[in-house]
Each structure stands twice: as C-alpha cells, then as structure tokens.
Design a protein around this motif. Structure first.
Motif, PDB file in Angstrom:
ATOM      1  N   ILE A  95      47.689 -71.865 -43.708  1.00 21.06           N
ATOM      2  CA  ILE A  95      46.700 -71.095 -44.459  1.00 21.06           C
ATOM      3  C   ILE A  95      46.575 -71.709 -45.849  1.00 21.06           C
ATOM      4  CG2 ILE A  95      46.139 -68.852 -45.463  1.00 21.06           C
ATOM      5  CD1 ILE A  95      47.576 -67.552 -43.115  1.00 21.06           C
ATOM      6  N   ARG A  96      45.393 -72.225 -46.161  1.00 20.91           N
ATOM      7  CA  ARG A  96      45.137 -72.858 -47.456  1.00 20.91           C
ATOM      8  C   ARG A  96      44.529 -71.896 -48.462  1.00 20.91           C
ATOM      9  NH1 ARG A  96      48.451 -77.002 -47.739  1.00 20.91           N
ATOM     10  NH2 ARG A  96      48.059 -78.630 -46.188  1.00 20.91           N
ATOM     11  N   ARG A  97      43.830 -70.905 -47.983  1.00 22.52           N
ATOM     12  CA  ARG A  97      43.257 -69.874 -48.846  1.00 22.52           C
ATOM     13  C   ARG A  97      43.337 -68.538 -48.131  1.00 22.52           C
ATOM     14  NH1 ARG A  97      43.591 -73.264 -52.008  1.00 22.52           N
ATOM     15  NH2 ARG A  97      42.103 -74.055 -53.559  1.00 22.52           N
ATOM     16  N   HIS A  98      43.681 -67.501 -48.882  1.00 27.37           N
ATOM     17  CA  HIS A  98      43.622 -66.123 -48.381  1.00 27.37           C
ATOM     18  C   HIS A  98      42.949 -65.308 -49.469  1.00 27.37           C
ATOM     19  CE1 HIS A  98      45.855 -62.171 -47.118  1.00 27.37           C
ATOM     20  NE2 HIS A  98      44.566 -62.149 -46.838  1.00 27.37           N
ATOM     21  N   LEU A  99      41.730 -64.912 -49.215  1.00 25.16           N
ATOM     22  CA  LEU A  99      40.944 -64.166 -50.184  1.00 25.16           C
ATOM     23  C   LEU A  99      40.687 -62.775 -49.633  1.00 25.16           C
ATOM     24  CD1 LEU A  99      38.246 -66.917 -50.904  1.00 25.16           C
ATOM     25  CD2 LEU A  99      40.421 -66.559 -52.094  1.00 25.16           C
ATOM     26  N   VAL A 100      40.895 -61.771 -50.462  1.00 27.11           N
ATOM     27  CA  VAL A 100      40.715 -60.398 -49.993  1.00 27.11           C
ATOM     28  C   VAL A 100      40.204 -59.527 -51.135  1.00 27.11           C
ATOM     29  CG1 VAL A 100      43.102 -59.685 -50.490  1.00 27.11           C
ATOM     30  CG2 VAL A 100      41.796 -58.496 -48.715  1.00 27.11           C
ATOM     31  N   ARG A 101      39.402 -58.560 -50.791  1.00 26.39           N
ATOM     32  CA  ARG A 101      38.948 -57.554 -51.750  1.00 26.39           C
ATOM     33  C   ARG A 101      39.157 -56.184 -51.133  1.00 26.39           C
ATOM     34  NH1 ARG A 101      36.132 -57.342 -56.387  1.00 26.39           N
ATOM     35  NH2 ARG A 101      34.945 -55.432 -56.856  1.00 26.39           N
ATOM     36  N   HIS A 102      40.019 -55.393 -51.742  1.00 23.51           N
ATOM     37  CA  HIS A 102      40.244 -54.018 -51.314  1.00 23.51           C
ATOM     38  C   HIS A 102      39.273 -53.102 -52.056  1.00 23.51           C
ATOM     39  CE1 HIS A 102      43.776 -55.174 -49.054  1.00 23.51           C
ATOM     40  NE2 HIS A 102      44.237 -55.825 -50.111  1.00 23.51           N
ATOM     41  N   ARG A 103      39.078 -51.910 -51.508  1.00 24.37           N
ATOM     42  CA  ARG A 103      38.076 -50.983 -52.041  1.00 24.37           C
ATOM     43  C   ARG A 103      36.724 -51.674 -52.166  1.00 24.37           C
ATOM     44  NH1 ARG A 103      42.721 -50.151 -54.728  1.00 24.37           N
ATOM     45  NH2 ARG A 103      42.076 -51.444 -56.492  1.00 24.37           N
ATOM     46  N   SER A 104      36.423 -52.468 -51.156  1.00 27.27           N
ATOM     47  CA  SER A 104      35.194 -53.249 -51.147  1.00 27.27           C
ATOM     48  C   SER A 104      34.012 -52.409 -50.682  1.00 27.27           C
ATOM     49  CB  SER A 104      35.365 -54.452 -50.210  1.00 27.27           C
ATOM     50  OG  SER A 104      34.134 -55.113 -50.007  1.00 27.27           O
ATOM     51  N   GLY A 105      32.871 -52.589 -51.312  1.00 27.71           N
ATOM     52  CA  GLY A 105      31.654 -51.942 -50.850  1.00 27.71           C
ATOM     53  C   GLY A 105      31.072 -52.646 -49.633  1.00 27.71           C
TER      54      GLY A 105
END
Length: 321
Positions: free
Chosen positions: A277-287
């Motif tokens: 895994i080279r990138r792990h991008l996440v947004r919580h409480r996402s619209g």
C-alpha cells in the motif's frame, strides 16, 4: 501499514443522474461513468468548475457498472442486467458480447479489463443475488463470485475462478503477468496468474484491508492501482460471516428489506504490483458516501459512487499521478 492521510475534497460535481458506480478516463481526458437509468456520461472540464460539463454519449438499456476504454476508443461496459457489452461511442451502437456463462445468465456482471492481446477478463459479483440486492450477498457471504475470460473471437466466456466473495474490480499487472481481483465481501485483493509457472492459479495479494474494496483502476502502465473503498471494516459483519449458513441467509433476507444508508466515509488506496500500500487516503464524516471507484484526471483524484448523484474531485497527494 502507515497511518492513513486525509482525503481532501475540492468539489462535488452533480451529473444529473444517480449512481456513477465506476469512473474511467478516455483518450481525450474526459471522465466516463454510467448511471442507474442506463446512460453513459462524459464529464469534461473538471479542473475548472465554471467549465465543467456533462454530456450523454450512449445508453446501454440496462444498469452500467464497470467500464473499460479500448485502444480504438470503444467502451466496454459490465451491465448488471445485460451482461458484457461493447459501445461504439461514435454512434452509440451497443453490442452484447456475452450474456451467459457456463449455461447461466450473467445476472450481476461487475468489472472488466482488456489486455494487449485483445483478451477480455471480467467479474460476476454474485450468482445468487442481483445487483439491486447486492447487500444480501455481502451479508450472506455466498462466495458465488466469478472471474471469466472472453478470448478474441470466442462465442462464450470461460470460467477461470469460482467461489469468490463478491468479485468486483479488476486490474492487470504492469507486465500483464497477473490480474488483481477485488473481493469486496472478504476485504481482500487476490492475484490470478496469467503467465509463468503459476499460470491459472490464484493466491492472496493483499488481505485484511481497512475497508471493502470495490472498483480498481490502473493509472497507466507504471502507475499504481487505485482501490476504491466502498465502506469501512465492520467487525460485526466478520462475526456474522462465521455463523452457520441458515443464520446468514436469514440475515440477508432482512438486509435486503431494511432501509440502507452508507457510512459517512470515503476512502481509497494506491497499491503497487508487489502488493504494498503506497497511499491510504480516507475522510471520515464525509458528505460523499460509498466511494466505489477512483481515477486520476487533470491532476485530480476523481471518485465515483453507486450511492451519490455526482462525483467528487479531490486533491491528488504528492508522489502519485
């Protein structure tokens, strides 16, 4: 695995339709997607909100899911109702390439890739539950997903793998020596060898993912494989999957009848050919919920969603693209 980084949204682009399940980039740099009423849309000018435009370029007559742009400009579409189809985008002509496999209708054709020799590989997510009841397969954990191959000139596809847990996205290795297959219901990526001494064998590629993998998209011959995470890891679901089949079937019957709202998160991974895994991008409480696909266009990360009425344009982090 390092701690995830923030997924930074830049804008939301409404597209006049629901459920842009897959997003891919064509030769002109446009983002192509399909929506639930069967339309195939081309999105242009996403880098500049004032110039963004949406154009209807074809209709499948069913429910388009996974897409693949061919070298000649035609578009392959996995249609959940019609099977694997090919669209000539110059005039919108739709031709069905396969609507059955091993004597069964293709009731949930999911994702497709074309290799340099013209061979097509595609997935069927479930042989038990139709697309509209996809959550039933995730809950029941049927293991009825398949990987299929349609050779150039062949009349019917060949079943390569059976027993997959909600087979979904596909991406080839840089040298086309193997395919990476997303198994949404098992939170893993599997590898199917196409060449070499292990040809025809499958093995784990990347397991225990931080979410449920959906569509895969290869960013050019030397770029990473982008993995859309449609939902978070749900420990209670892991427990249910270990229950007896009658219990899982009963839970699935309830799940397909119950109101559903995805978790408020959006996430993606960038994975290399060694399964790192080279990138792990996440947004919580996402619209923007239920990110089912990701691609790179115009220096931006573009997300599709089977749930939303538009696509999300996000910041592309340094070191990718």
């Amino acid at each position: 695995m390092d701690r995830p980084k923030a997924l930074v949204p830049l804008r939301y682009v409404a597209i006049g339709g629901r459920g842009p399940e897959d997003v891919v980039v064509d030769r002109r740099g446009r983002v192509l997607t399909g929506v639930e009423d069967g339309r195939i849309l081309a999105l242009d000018g996403l880098a500049d909100p004032a110039r963004s435009r949406v154009e209807v370029i074809a209709e499948t007559g069913g429910r388009p899911l996974g897409l693949e742009v061919l070298p000649d400009g035609d578009l392959l579409v996995c249609d959940a109702h019609r099977g694997l189809v090919r669209i000539h985008l110059e005039d919108g002509t739709v031709r069905v390439l396969a609507d059955s496999a091993a004597g069964e209708p293709l009731r949930f054709c999911s994702n497709v890739v074309a290799l340099s020799d013209g061979t097509l590989y595609f997935t069927v997510s479930s042989r038990r539950h139709p697309f509209e009841q996809w959550i039933g397969d995730i809950v029941e954990h049927t293991g009825t997903g398949r990987l299929l191959r349609l050779a150039p000139g062949a009349d019917a596809p060949e079943v390569l793998l059976d027993g997959l847990q909600f087979a979904n996205g596909l991406a080839p290795a840089q040298d086309e020596s193997f395919l990476v297959v997303a198994e949404t219901g098992a939170r893993r990526l599997s590898r199917y060898w196409l060449t070499g001494p292990r040809s025809g064998r499958a093995e784990p590629f990347l397991e225990d993912l931080p979410g449920m993998p959906d569509n895969l998209w290869r960013e050019g011959p030397e770029g990473p494989i982008w993995v859309a995470l449609a939902g978070p890891h749900v420990p209670a679901l892991d427990l249910l999957h270990r229950a007896a089949p009658p219990v899982r079937r009963a839970a699935a019957r309830l799940a397909v009848r119950a109101p559903y709202r995805p978790a408020a998160m959006a996430g993606v991974l960038a994975v290399d050919d060694d399964g790192r895994i080279r990138r792990h991008l996440v947004r919580h409480r996402s619209g923007f919920r239920m990110s089912t696909s990701a691609c790179v266009a115009g220096g931006r990360l573009v997300l599709g969603s089977v749930w939303e009425h538009g696509i999300a344009v996000c910041e592309l982090p340094d070191g990718t693209g």
